[in-house]
Each structure stands twice: as structure tokens, then as C-alpha cells.
Design an enzyme around this catalytic site. Structure first.
Site, PDB file in Angstrom:
ATOM      1  N   GLU C  64       0.819  -1.221   0.000  1.00 31.81           N
ATOM      2  CA  GLU C  64       0.000   0.000   0.000  1.00 31.81           C
ATOM      3  C   GLU C  64       0.847   1.262   0.000  1.00 31.81           C
ATOM      4  OE1 GLU C  64      -0.735  -2.654   1.718  1.00 31.81           O
ATOM      5  OE2 GLU C  64      -2.825  -3.132   1.248  1.00 31.81           O
ATOM      6  N   HIS C 133     -11.741  -5.170   8.549  1.00 31.89           N
ATOM      7  CA  HIS C 133     -12.198  -4.801   7.211  1.00 31.89           C
ATOM      8  C   HIS C 133     -13.453  -3.930   7.240  1.00 31.89           C
ATOM      9  CE1 HIS C 133      -9.663  -8.203   6.108  1.00 31.89           C
ATOM     10  NE2 HIS C 133      -9.808  -7.899   4.836  1.00 31.89           N
TER      11      HIS C 133
END
Lengths: 328, 389, 330
Positions: C64, C133
């Protein structure tokens, strides 16, 4: 000293002159810091000049540069004028970033100088993006990313090398290994102290270079860029170097022996190259004195430029937090 | 001679202790030489010089502490670089133009007793409507008084403006004053002017006039001030009228609201209609009548609604001057302090004269100080020819 | 003239927006984890690889920081990258790049470099994806000067915000709530760009203002419908943009209704709801007829089982009960 057959007098003068400019600029910064003219963190490049000068000498205007918080030398060698650079040290409106960045955040659009990044490792992903843009537009330029060996412990180093290698991007990674991440010796932070071997693990062609030898650095950079421009993907240089002064100004250097510093000073890149140039009859002793004089005058003028600068208006505090448009 | 100072090695360094001098007076010094060792909270630092010369004098001996910027030694210079401004750390920061710091005041002491639980919106509405929220039962969250509670308790619009015909309720009056004055201060940007007026001629003329009258028909200084104000407003009509819906609406008629303080406390300003057209005798009669009826609660509703301007006179025992609060939606209030013997310059000499401080509070949305100044000047002029009033 | 409406999902609307951007501007490219061959974790980008090729639809490694940072670098160099981060929780791995670089470089460089970058990411709970999540951290990003934070809740915004975000010279983060991807509705076939500033009044009312964004908007609208049956008329504000916040729309609404209920899936402590509430206190104090009220996510990591996940975030019933207690305290 590696002899370079094609080195002529003008070239030698350029390399030496740049190193002397950086040295005198940094010494003046140290002085100005003790006088309170420069504040914040000030990281000096004294001892490491051969790296910046050797690398930048090999670059073209198409290339972009991503640097660290020890970037004054990189900025000067890249061609950023000394006056605005000194004014940025002061935090004046006539500085490179209008004073907003200071010593650690020098940016310059004209020379594609993308900072002045003071998060260790944080500049590497940017250089991958610059390389990606170059590739996607089929440009000839390289993204040159300078960082210290301290960055090698960061995840961003590994993510960036992997991504650049995976996409075969034109990124030249230059690790200036000065053996200390602030006060942490490399043996105390790295399980593998041969940094260039980490690059090899990502299948990136890498070289280890004597970072105290400006000609060696230039030659290695030229070779790496040749491969890079031939489409062979990212390249990696590990320049072994040493900073003669403290990490930043307020650092008592409790972590290293004076004798170690003295030993490295014997390899001072400026003295070494000056002596060699004279011995090789590329330069005369008076040339060296002239270069020193010219650099001293330039430093004085830069200080005068910074002193004469205005402070940015407080009314403009919020300027550039959000941009009105993308600069053309 | 160059001052060699305690260097600033970081923003967090304030002082250092000299632990060693590596050079002594008389020694030659090259740029970059380490001349002293200074101990700080971060350890010992070798201190270098940035000048070349000869060390002449050591001012801080080993073992002594010195703040950043203190002169540690003096060096006689041989050649110098560019001067770098004043060498006085810490640096002079840019002087930003910033708003003055907000003074930190201790929080006000909690009022004794139970605090009224009322929503901010309801509190504001209560003020506007002149409703005393203290007696209301709240229906809001945690029993708080809401806007609906306040509006339910307010008099219906048709009856609201009519003042009660008899028997003033002092607390209701206080509420009404509170609402009107608070609205005034909230909405009306006041400007204030004042002018000392020499009353000698007016008072002399009045004494002479009163000497010829019986007690019932004698004049008071107040009536001269009333009449002069009314006539002056004819000359400066911009201050006579109302501010309605964001614009001034000037009035042809000059109905002066005369401020009357009531004995039980409180204040009202009923109208003396067409005050500019009344003779002094008529005005005097109207004034007496009004004061009497105001104090016995016999005013007509229209008298409360009619004023186009307010005049307040503090009388002989009052303060020197009054900076009045405009009664909304009027445009101005004229004030007169007590007439007092005061030093004045008359024809280039000091003289003791009876001075009255005339003041004007004007609505800056409707007029400017220049206009207001003309009104005060007109009043002054009129009072210098009392026989013409 | 408005073209005939088409039935479309939020997912498809986002995809159309991306496709349009790729077709209109050769500087635009898409980069992220599993956006190409896999088709996107939430299938938003399915088919784009076949249409636009590997050069512009770039599958990245699970890095990321590197690919968000590469987006920043590419944007500074003149491209217009759209970076997809799978979920807001993963974006924390790129926090250094977003906060220390994207948000600071324009200012730090004295305006020499802009970062015209768009980062899209999924946010929010409701898919039983548990505590790594499902969080709503957009409020954190709204704390950062130099960023613009969008939360498209409608099909029009899903379709229209991306193009405007790409035209903006600043880094723009777009938060797409996972529960909205399947939302279906009608959209004019020629729907295009919409402004990316300002809140929208999605329903007018008299008795209270419900301030919300993202998936909670639809819960608030459903609650408002039911409240109307009880004689309570709720005004519903869709913030659309969490930075900068549109104070004017909020204060104008409260001037009418005099009551505010903030509905936010994010946590209450230090959240965007706290920011909105304080602005209401600062700017609407004398219009308030009741203390501002918040309905936020429970202060727990979002749990896996459905009944606990439901209990952890605002629902239609809890919005109704909060609104009722605000308007008609017993």
C-alpha cells in the site's frame, strides 16, 4: 583513486568547484545556526560531497531527483541557486519554498527536485511514481532517489524496490551509506550490512561505490543510467561515505569515536580530488584557490540575499494548503 | 573585535557550561578551530569559531555557566566575511500581525440557586418577546423550556404592543426594557457624539421670563432642551424616524419621546407629539401633563408608540453626560447631562459658565457622525437664542 | 435535456465513472491490488483490464505504501492516477504517504508541486467482515488539511464525483461504503460530473435536521419516512464531502428545525460527528432548541456475527428512536 581517461580540466574544475561550493555553504549554515539565523533541524553534508556531485554530474534536465533531509548538497549540485537555498534555510519568502519548508524540505520545480523528504524512506515510493510517469509517457528521464542506509530498514524501501523492479521502472536508487542512522551504527540496525545485496534480492542491478571518490561516483552513475535508459529497469548504487560532522547540530556524537572521524577525514573527498587533479596536471594550485574564492563570494552573496529577504506574510499562512490549480 | 558567543545548538538548548578552553589569550585562531568545550544536557560539545584572529580575552571561565548568546570570549579579527546582521540569538522572529490574545478570565461564579433550563433559541425568543421564562414549564429535553413554550406564554401579537392602561407591573416593565435595550444593543450599531453647550444665555433668559410668570406657568430648563432638540431635528431630519426592513424611514412629524424615570424603578419615553410646533408654554404644559400621567400610569397606548426620536435629560442632580441606548426602531437618542458651572473659554478668556453636555447616539446604519454633529451644533445654536424658541 | 433513465447499481456507476475518466483523459490510469485480473475486491473494476490494457489498469503487489506513494509521484509528474485501496483499514499501511506526503508537499514546496491524485477505498460495516475490514475511518482523514474527503452516497455522486475529483488539483480521497455497491436505482444515461463540494439536502422537514453521509443516508431517509407517519418531519442532510465540511447548509437547516441529530457509523469519541457537533454549537447555538444529539457506531471493534454487527452501527430503528426523543422528550 580511479583514473578516468576522459576527465579534462574543465570537468575536473566543475566537480571540484561543486564540492567546494557545498562545503562552504554547509560551513556557513553551521555558523548561521549557532547564531540563531537558521533554526529547526539542520543536517549537514560535509564529508559526503562526492556523492551529490558525482551523481548530479551524470544527470540530464529530463531526470528528476527525490532527496532526503540532508539535501543541501544534492540541491546545489542539481543546480538550485544558492541564494534561494540559503533564504529557505532562513525561512524567508525568497526561499525555494517561500520559507515554508526550511532546511529539510527543499523543492524546486525547474530542476525537477522533488524534496527534501524528512520521513526516512518516505521518498522512495515517490520516486517509483516519478519513474512510472516517465515510463507511461515514454520519456527518456530517470527518477533518481537518494536515501541513507537508515531507510533500508523501512518497509517502504522494500516495497519500492520490489515495485520498481516488477514494473522495470527507470528509477536509480542511490543509497548514501554513511554508516550511521542518526546515532545508530549500521551493525546495530541491519542484519545484512552489504546494502547493495538487498537490491540484488529484488533482481536489481547494483554496484558498491567509494562515496569519497567523486569520479568513481560519477562513473558508476553514468554506467547505471546507461543500463536504465536502455530499458533494463531500476538500478542501485550503494555509496560508502561518511559525514564528518554530527547528525544534526545538537548532537554530542556520543556514539562514535573521534579517531574514527579522523580516519575518515584523511579521505576527505575534496582534498583527495584536488590533490589528484593537481598531480594529474588537470588543475593548477591557483585554480583551486580561485574556486575557493569564488565559492566564498557566492556564499556571502547567498547570505546577503537571505538577509535581504522578507518574511512571508502571516496573512498567507494558509496558502498552498489546497491548490487552486496544478502548476503548469 | 569579535564576540565569541555561547552558540545555539538547538531550539531546546538554553545554556551551557564551559568545561574547557582549548585556546588562551594571545593564541592565534583559524576559522574552524575548536576553542572551547561546552557541556549541555545532551553532552559535551566542541565549540568551533567561524572567524580567524587572535583570542584576546576569556570572559567565562571554566566551570561557569552561560546562557545562549552570552559572550564567552573576544577575538581580534583578521579579515571578515559578509556581516550577518545582528548576532544575537535567539533570532528575532518575524513579528506577525496577529489578533490580540484573548484574555483568559476565570469562569463566572455559578449563580446561586437553580439555573433555568432553557434552550438557547428559547432564551433568545423570550428576550425578544419580553417573556419572563422563569415561571414557564419546560417540555423539551430534560424538561428544558423550548421556543414553543416561550411562544405559548407570550401575549398574542394583537395585544402585545398595547401597554397596560393602569397598574404597571414593575417586573413586566423590566422585561420590556430588557428586551428593547438588548435588541438595540444587538442590532443597532451605535455611534456617539458629545458637545458641551453653554447654557448661560438660555438660563438667564429663562430666569427673566420666569420672574414675570406665576409659579404654575414657570418654565423649566428641560423645556428649552426639548424645544431646541425638536427644532434642530427639522434642520437635520435624517435622525428623525425609524429603521425598518433594512432601510431608514424618515418621519415628517417630530414626536419627541421624553424619557421619564418612574419612582418605583423603570423608565418610559412617551411622545410629545409635534414638539417642534408647540410654543414653549404648550410644550411646558405637555411635559408636566406627561410626567404626571406617566407616574400615575395613565398614558395612552398611542403615546408609547408614536415617538420618532427620544430625548433624555438627566436633570440638575444627574450625571454630567449620558450616552443613550437607542429605542428601536428609532434612529437616534439625544441626551443632556446636568448643567454645571464649568470652566469655559469665552472670547479668549477663561470664564465659569453653566455647561450642559449634549450627546447624540445615532444608528450608524442610517446616518454618520457628520450628520449627528450637525444636529448637536444646531441644538447649540438654538439654545444661544432662547427668545426664538 | 435529460436522457432516459437507466437502471444501474452503485458499483456499476463507479465503474462507469472510471471508464469515462480513462476514455476521456489519457493521463488517467488505475492502480491497486487485484483490480485487473481479479476484477476488484468488490468487482468495481471488472472488465476494465480487457478494455484498457495492463499499462493503464495496473495490478499492484500488496504494498500500500509503495503504490499509494507511486500514485503521488506520478501525480506530481503530471499523470492523473486513480489509486484503489481495498479497504480503509488497509489504507493505514499507506498513512505515511497520504498524510506526510500527499497532504504536505504542495504547502511544503511553496506551491511548486500539486498532487492531483484520487484514492478510492471501501469503508464501513455490514458485510460481516469483522474488525479488520469494516471500520469507518474517513473521519480521521477529514482531520488532515491538504486533503479533500468525499463520501458518495447516491448513484449520482458515485457516477459524478470521480471526474470532478480528477479535475481537482488536490489529493482527493473517495470513500465508498461497502453496503452501497449493490444499491440499485435509476440514473439518466447521460449522467456526468457533479460538484465535489457542498452538502445536499436530501429531504426537507420542520422538526429536526439529521446530518449524515454514506450508507447511513439511506437509513436516515427511511427513518424520516416513518417519522413523518408520527407527525415528525425530519430534514436529512447528506454531507457528501467530509472535508471541507459545508457548514452553511447545516446551520441553515438548523435555523429552520432548531434540532440536530448527527448519524455516523464511525466511533463517537473524536470522530467526525464530534467535529460537526462542535461546529453546530459554535455556529448555531442560539438557534438550538435542544442539545445536539449524536447516533454513532458503538465503541467496539466491529464484530463478526450479524446481530452484533447490526447492533454496533446506527440502524433505521435507532435513528427513529433518537429523533423522537429529541423532538418529543417524554
Amino acid at each position: 583513486m580511479t583514473a578516468k581517461p576522459h576527465l579534462d580540466g574543465a570537468h575536473a574544475r566543475r566537480l571540484l568547484g561543486q564540492m567546494i561550493r557545498i562545503r562552504l555553504f554547509e560551513e556557513k549554515c553551521a555558523e548561521l545556526y549557532t547564531r540563531g539565523k537558521i533554526r529547526g533541524f539542520l543536517h549537514l553534508y560535509i564529508g559526503e560531497e562526492a556523492n551529490a556531485v558525482g551523481v548530479m554530474e551524470a544527470l540530464t534536465a529530463d531526470d528528476s531527483v527525490v532527496s532526503t533531509y540532508r539535501e543541501h548538497g544534492h540541491a546545489l549540485a542539481r543546480g538550485i541557486a544558492m541564494g534561494p537555498l540559503m533564504a529557505e534555510m532562513y525561512g524567508k519568502a525568497n526561499g525555494t519554498s517561500g520559507g515554508r519548508g526550511g532546511s529539510m524540505h527543499v523543492f524546486d520545480r525547474a530542476t525537477r527536485f522533488y524534496g527534501g523528504n524528512a520521513i526516512v524512506g518516505g521518498g522512495l515510493p515517490l520516486s517509483v511514481g516519478l519513474g512510472l510517469a516517465e515510463r507511461m509517457r515514454s520519456g527518456r528521464g530517470a527518477a533518481v532517489c537518494l536515501f541513507g542506509e537508515g531507510a533500508v530498514a523501512e518497509g517502504e524501501f522494500h516495497e519500492s524496490l520490489n515495485l520498481a523492479a516488477l514494473w522495470k521502472l527507470p528509477v536509480l536508487f542511490v543509497c548514501e551509506n554513511n554508516l550511521y542512522a542518526m546515532g545508530s551504527a549500521i551493525e546495530r540496525t541491519e542484519s545484512e550490512t552489504d546494502i547493495h545485496r538487498k537490491a540484488e534480492a529484488y533482481r536489481i542491478a547494483s554496484q558498491r561505490v567509494d562515496g569519497m571518490d567523486v569520479v568513481a561516483v560519477e562513473a558508476a552513475t553514468r554506467a547505471a543510467l546507461e543500463h536504465l535508459r536502455a530499458g533494463e529497469g531500476p538500478q542501485f548504487l550503494e555509496c560508502r561515505t561518511y559525514r564528518f560532522r554530527a547528525h544534526s547540530m545538537f548532537d554530542a556524537q556520543l556514539y562514535r569515536d573521534k579517531s574514527e572521524v579522523e580516519r575518515w577525514k584523511e579521505r576527505d573527498p575534496i582534498k583527495r580530488f584536488a590533490d589528484w587533479s593537481v598531480a594529474a596536471r588537470l588543475l593548477h594550485k591557483t585554480d583551486i584557490a580561485d574556486l575557493e574564492k569564488a565559492a566564498a563570494v557566492e556564499v556571502d552573496q547567498a547570505v546577503a540575499f537571505a538577509e535581504a529577504g522578507d518574511w512571508e506574510s502571516v496573512a498567507d499562512l494558509g496558502k498552498f494548503v489546497l491548490m487552486d490549480k496544478v502548476p503548469a | 573585535m569579535i564576540d565569541f558567543r555561547m552558540p545555539s545548538l538547538g531550539a531546546d538548548m538554553e545554556k551551557g557550561t564551559v568545561v574547557e578552553w582549548l585556546k588562551k589569550p594571545g593564541d592565534a585562531i583559524a576559522r574552524g578551530d575548536v576553542v572551547a568545550v561546552v557541556e549541555t544536557q545532551k553532552g559535551a560539545f566542541e565549540i568551533e569559531v567561524f572567524d580567524a584572529g587572535v583570542l584576546r580575552e576569556i570572559l567565562v571561565a571554566v566551570g561557569n555557566q552561560a546562557p545562549v548568546g552570552a559572550v564567552l570570549a573576544r577575538i581580534e579579527s583578521i579579515g571578515a566575511g559578509v556581516p550577518v546582521g545582528a548576532e544575537v540569538p535567539p533570532p528575532a522572529p518575524p513579528s506577525p500581525t496577529r489578533a490580540p490574545p484573548v484574555a483568559l478570565k476565570p469562569p463566572p461564579a455559578a449563580p446561586s440557586g437553580e439555573r433555568l433550563r432553557i434552550s438557547p433559541a428559547a432564551a433568545r425568543r423570550a428576550l425578544e418577546l419580553g417573556v419572563d421564562a422563569r415561571g414557564l414549564r419546560g417540555t423539551g429535553p430534560q424538561g428544558a423550556i423550548t421556543i414553543a413554550d416561550v411562544e405559548g406564554a407570550a401575549p398574542k401579537p394583537s395585544e402585545a404592543p398595547t401597554p397596560p392602561r393602569r397598574g404597571f407591573d414593575p417586573s413586566a416593565m423590566r422585561q420590556a426594557i430588557a428586551a428593547a435595550m438588548a435588541r438595540s444593543k444587538r442590532e443597532i450599531p451605535h455611534y456617539y457624539l458629545s458637545l458641551p453647550i453653554d447654557m448661560a444665555r438660555s438660563l438667564e433668559w429663562m430666569s427673566a421670563e420666569n420672574a414675570r410668570r406665576d409659579v404654575e406657568h414657570r418654565l423649566l430648563p428641560a423645556v428649552l432642551l426639548l424645544k431646541a432638540s425638536a427644532l434642530a431635528l427639522r434642520q437635520v431630519p435624517q435622525l428623525n424616524g425609524f429603521w425598518i426592513d433594512g432601510a431608514p424611514r424618515l418621519s415628517q412629524a417630530i414626536h419627541v419621546g421624553w424619557a421619564i424615570s418612574l419612582r418605583g424603578g423603570g423608565l418610559m419615553a412617551p411622545a410629545i407629539r409635534d414638539a417642534d410646533r408647540l410654543s414653549l408654554d404648550q410644550a411646558m404644559a405637555a411635559l408636566r401633563d406627561l410626567v404626571t400621567r406617566a407616574r400615575t400610569a395613565r398614558l395612552r397606548g398611542s403615546e408609547m408608540m408614536d415617538p420618532t426620536v427620544t430625548v433624555t435629560s438627566l436633570g440638575e442632580r444627574g450625571a454630567e453626560s449620558v450616552l443613550g441606548v437607542i429605542y428601536p426602531p428609532q434612529l437616534a437618542i439625544v441626551g443632556f447631562g446636568a448643567a454645571r458651572p464649568s470652566p469655559a473659554v469665552v472670547e479668549g478668556r477663561f470664564a465659569v459658565r453653566p455647561l450642559v453636555h449634549a450627546t447624540l447616539s445615532g444608528d450608524h446604519r442610517a446616518s454618520d457622525g457628520e450628520t449627528g454633529g450637525r444636529l448637536l451644533a444646531a441644538i447649540d445654536r438654538l439654545l444661544q437664542t432662547p427668545e426664538a424658541l | 435535456m435529460t436522457a432516459a433513465p437507466l437502471k444501474i447499481t452503485y458499483r456499476e456507476a463507479v465503474k462507469q465513472a472510471i471508464r469515462e475518466a480513462l476514455a476521456r483523459d489519457p493521463r488517467v490510469f488505475l492502480m491497486g491490488e487485484d483490480i485487473g485480473r481479479y476484477g476488484g475486491c468488490y468487482a468495481v473494476t471488472k472488465g476494465l483490464l480487457q478494455e484498457f490494457g495492463e499499462e493503464r489498469i495496473r495490478d499492484t503487489p500488496l504494498s500500500e505504501s509503495a503504490f499509494v506513494g507511486a500514485g503521488i509521484g506520478a501525480a506530481m509528474a503530471g499523470l492523473r492516477p486513480i489509486v484503489e485501496v481495498m479497504t480503509v483499514n488497509f489504507s493505514l499501511l499507506a498513512l505515511d504517504q497520504i498524510v506526510n506526503n500527499a497532504a504536505t508537499i504542495p504547502h511544503m514546496s511553496g506551491g511548486q508541486f500539486a498532487v492531483p491524485l484520487v484514492i478510492r477505498m471501501a469503508t464501513g460495516a455490514g458485510r460481516q467482515l469483522a474488525a479488520q475490514h469494516s471500520h469507518s475511518l474517513e473521519g480521521w482523514y477529514a482531520h488532515i488539511p491538504g486533503l479533500k474527503i468525499l463520501a458518495p452516497a447516491t448513484l449520482e455522486d458515485a457516477r459524478g464525483m470521480l471526474w470532478s475529483a480528477l479535475q481537482d488539483p488536490n489529493p482527493v480521497l473517495i470513500f465508498e461504503h461497502v453496503n452501497l455497491y449493490n444499491m440499485e436505482g435509476e440514473l439518466p444515461s447521460d449522467a456526468g460530473a457533479v460538484p465535489i463540494e457542498g452538502a445536499a439536502l436530501r429531504r426537507q422537514g420542520r422538526d429536526l435536521s439529521i446530518v449524515t453521509y454514506g450508507a447511513s443516508l439511506h437509513k436516515a431517509l427511511a427513518a424520516a419516512k416513518q417519522l413523518a407517519g408520527q407527525g415528525i418531519e425530519a430534514e436529512v442532510i447528506d454531507l457528501r464531502c467530509l472535508r471541507p465540511l459545508d457548514d452553511a447548509t447545516i446551520t441553515a437547516s438548523i435555523a429552520r428545525t432548531r434540532r440536530a441529530l448527527i448519524v455516523d457509523e464511525g466511533w463517537r469519541s473524536g470522530g467526525i460527528s464530534a467535529e460537526i457537533g462542535m461546529r453546530i454549537a459554535e455556529q448555531s447555538f442560539y438557534d438550538l432548541d435542544a442539545p445536539p444529539m449524536r447516533l454513532c457506531g458503538a465503541e467496539v471493534p466491529i464484530p463478526y456475527p450479524k446481530h452484533l454487527e447490526d447492533a454496533a452501527i446506527p440502524q433505521i430503528e435507532t435513528i427513529i428512536s433518537a429523533a423522537t426523543s429529541l423532538v418529543r422528550p417524554s
